[in-house]
Write an enzyme that holds these catalytic residues in place. Structure first.
Site, short mmCIF file in Angstrom:
data_model
loop_
_atom_site.label_atom_id
_atom_site.label_comp_id
_atom_site.label_asym_id
_atom_site.label_seq_id
_atom_site.Cartn_x
_atom_site.Cartn_y
_atom_site.Cartn_z
N TRP A 184 10.38 -20.89 12.60
CA TRP A 184 10.47 -21.59 13.89
C TRP A 184 11.94 -21.77 14.21
O TRP A 184 12.72 -22.17 13.33
CB TRP A 184 9.80 -22.97 13.84
N GLU A 225 6.27 -19.31 14.83
CA GLU A 225 5.77 -20.52 15.52
C GLU A 225 6.38 -20.67 16.91
O GLU A 225 7.59 -20.75 17.06
CB GLU A 225 6.11 -21.74 14.66
N LYS A 227 6.73 -22.54 20.88
CA LYS A 227 6.87 -23.89 21.41
C LYS A 227 7.05 -23.80 22.92
O LYS A 227 7.61 -22.82 23.41
CB LYS A 227 8.09 -24.55 20.76
N ASP A 258 1.09 -24.87 16.64
CA ASP A 258 1.40 -26.28 16.40
C ASP A 258 0.76 -27.10 17.50
O ASP A 258 0.94 -26.80 18.69
CB ASP A 258 2.93 -26.47 16.37
N HIS A 261 2.86 -28.23 20.55
CA HIS A 261 3.76 -27.28 21.20
C HIS A 261 3.22 -26.67 22.49
O HIS A 261 3.61 -25.58 22.90
CB HIS A 261 4.13 -26.16 20.22
N HIS A 285 -0.07 -25.88 12.45
CA HIS A 285 0.70 -27.09 12.22
C HIS A 285 -0.08 -28.19 12.93
O HIS A 285 0.05 -28.39 14.12
CB HIS A 285 2.11 -26.98 12.81
N ASP A 293 6.00 -33.77 22.25
CA ASP A 293 5.86 -33.27 20.87
C ASP A 293 6.40 -34.30 19.89
O ASP A 293 7.38 -34.08 19.19
CB ASP A 293 6.63 -31.94 20.75
N ASP A 295 5.13 -35.69 17.19
CA ASP A 295 4.83 -35.56 15.76
C ASP A 295 4.37 -36.86 15.12
O ASP A 295 4.85 -37.24 14.05
CB ASP A 295 6.02 -34.95 15.01
N ASP A 325 2.15 -31.10 10.26
CA ASP A 325 3.53 -31.23 10.73
C ASP A 325 3.68 -32.52 11.53
O ASP A 325 3.42 -32.54 12.72
CB ASP A 325 3.90 -30.00 11.58
C1 RNT Z 1 9.37 -28.11 15.57
C2 RNT Z 1 8.35 -27.36 14.80
C3 RNT Z 1 8.65 -27.13 13.35
C4 RNT Z 1 9.24 -28.35 12.66
C5 RNT Z 1 9.29 -28.26 11.16
C6 RNT Z 1 10.18 -29.28 10.57
O1 RNT Z 1 8.97 -28.45 16.84
O2 RNT Z 1 7.11 -27.96 14.93
O3 RNT Z 1 7.54 -26.67 12.71
O4 RNT Z 1 8.54 -29.52 13.00
O5 RNT Z 1 9.60 -26.99 10.80
ZN ZN Z 2 5.53 -27.19 13.71
#
Ligand code: RNT
Ligand code: ZN
Length: 417
Positions: A184, A225, A227, A258, A261, A285, A293, A295, A325
């Site tokens: 990523w 990955e 986004k 993810d 994302h 993720h 985003d 998290d 994640d």
């Molecule tokens: C960032 C991505 C990525 C990170 C990690 C730490 O938006 O989701 O995967 O969160 O690699």
């Molecule tokens: Zn991620």
């Protein structure tokens, strides 16, 4: 009388009446590994560049005491979390979590810098996954890494990613289970770009270079990955969904979805079946975006359940690597792991306890009344009794008991840091 086993035997009967075998569901759940992200333990800081702030448009907010500052502390915290999580799992490392006294930069990482992680994983019966760390570094300050127009910057990150793959292969070989190495990059523009194509061409060139060396597919699986935006890359992200999905399909690697994302009303649960029609394997993720985003720690919400349903109903979990994640620095970090991983497992269990064949038949028959009635009625079935029993069978405290252990650990270990 045993509260857990009594409740389980009643639940078992009730599920059997629907044609669902609870023992079989638990057996299947026990085989599903979750890839537990190490970075919840220290707010995505790592050990190589401890004074470097977190960049790349991601943020861990909060200052709850007790974050891990050394590899030994992080492993100790992970062990505590693993004691409270049923089953055998994998730990997902980032390159910045190298365990070494050498002063090395990211274009110098080698398997030996991760040897202590491998020893630890072996001792604890864990698998390992890996990630190049293309952020929180002076060479990512421009906002561009693999798609940088500066050849020396781009070259640095290509070299880093090449080395990351070799470390992934080393993990896979040592541990006898495939490592997923996920790329990523945060690359993108805050404001509207003039040229959207050139950075994508550079990203493709970089990926082609990184993947040019063939590695043992039994040991390493490459994933990319996407986004939609990040903080500071609101208008344009080089590695968009379309870019990476197409790249993964064209190059026979895995794609990473993810949950945070995409646009806020877009769900990854609805993408899993499409992606897996055209790729062999998928990396998830699993996260929880709250308005952006953000998290947040994964909770047992509708989207998590839908993700699990998608994985179980058509056995797609066998081609899916379930990674988590999230990084919340405002609560006990060990508890965050336990809550997030257990929720993923609970959602999988609920999906495994569904009479799927019968429900598919309702759908084929056009009996949408029964379909909806089943979906809703299943929510009131005693899956919790099966979960508690699953925990006890795996020597993990059920109910609220794990929280007492965390509080104890906080008192004895975390608060002393
Ligand atoms: C960032 C991505 C990525 C990170 C990690 C730490 O938006 O989701 O995967 O969160 O690699
Ligand atoms: Zn991620």
């Amino acid at each position: 009388m045993n509260r857990v086993t009594d409740a389980y035997s009643i639940a078992k009967e009730r599920y059997a009446a629907l044609g669902v075998d609870t023992d079989k569901a638990m057996e299947r759940l026990g085989q599903i590994k979750i890839s537990i992200h190490c970075w919840q333990g220290d707010d995505v800081i790592g050990f190589l560049f401890k004074d470097q702030e977190l960049t790349g448009g991601i943020q861990a907010t909060g200052n709850y005491p007790g974050a891990a500052h050394t590899p030994a502390q992080l492993r100790q915290d992970l062990e505590e979390a693993l004691r409270l999580i049923p089953g055998k799992h994998k730990i997902n490392l980032h390159s910045t979590y190298a365990d070494t006294d050498e002063k090395i930069d990211l274009d110098q990482i080698e398997p030996k810098h991760f040897a202590s992680w491998v020893d630890w994983a072996k001792k604890n019966g864990l698998g390992l996954d890996f990630n190049p760390t293309c952020f929180s570094h002076p060479k990512s300050e421009s906002g561009f890494t693999l798609s940088s127009a500066d050849e020396s910057i781009r070259g640095f990150w290509v070299e880093h990613c090449k080395r990351a793959r070799k470390i992934g292969e080393y993990f896979g070989k040592e541990l006898g289970q495939k490592c997923v190495t996920n790329i990523w990059v945060p690359d993108g523009y805050k404001d509207i770009p003039v040229d959207r194509l050139a950075p994508r061409m550079r990203l493709k060139k970089s990926l082609d270079e990184i993947l040019s060396e063939k590695l043992d597919p039994a040991c390493n699986l490459d994933a990319v990955e996407s986004k939609v935006f990040g903080i500071g890359s609101e208008s344009y992200v080089t590695g968009s969904h379309e870019f990476y999905l197409a790249y993964a399909v064209a190059n026979h690697i895995a794609y990473t979805l993810d949950a945070g994302h995409f646009h806020p009303t877009e769900y990854i649960s609805n993408k899993i079946s499409s992606v897996l029609m055209f790729t062999d394997e998928l990396l998830l993720h699993v996260s929880r975006p709250v308005r952006w985003d953000s998290d947040h720690v994964v909770i047992l919400d509708d989207e998590l359940q839908e993700i699990a349903n998608e994985l179980i109903r058509n056995d797609l979990y066998q081609r899916t690597h379930i990674g988590l994640d999230f990084f919340d620095a405002s609560i006990n970090r060990v508890a965050a792991w336990v809550i997030g991983v257990q929720n993923m497992q609970k959602a999988l269990l609920r999906a495994l306890l569904e009479p799927t064949a019968a429900m598919k038949q309702f759908e084929l028959d056009g009996d949408y009344t029964s379909r909806l009635a089943y979906m809703e009625q299943l929510k009131a079935m005693p899956w919790q009794a099966v979960w508690d029993y699953f925990c006890e069978k795996n020597n993990v405290p059920s109910g609220f008991a794990w929280l007492d252990e965390i509080r104890n650990y906080e008192k004895e270990v975390l608060s002393q840091r």
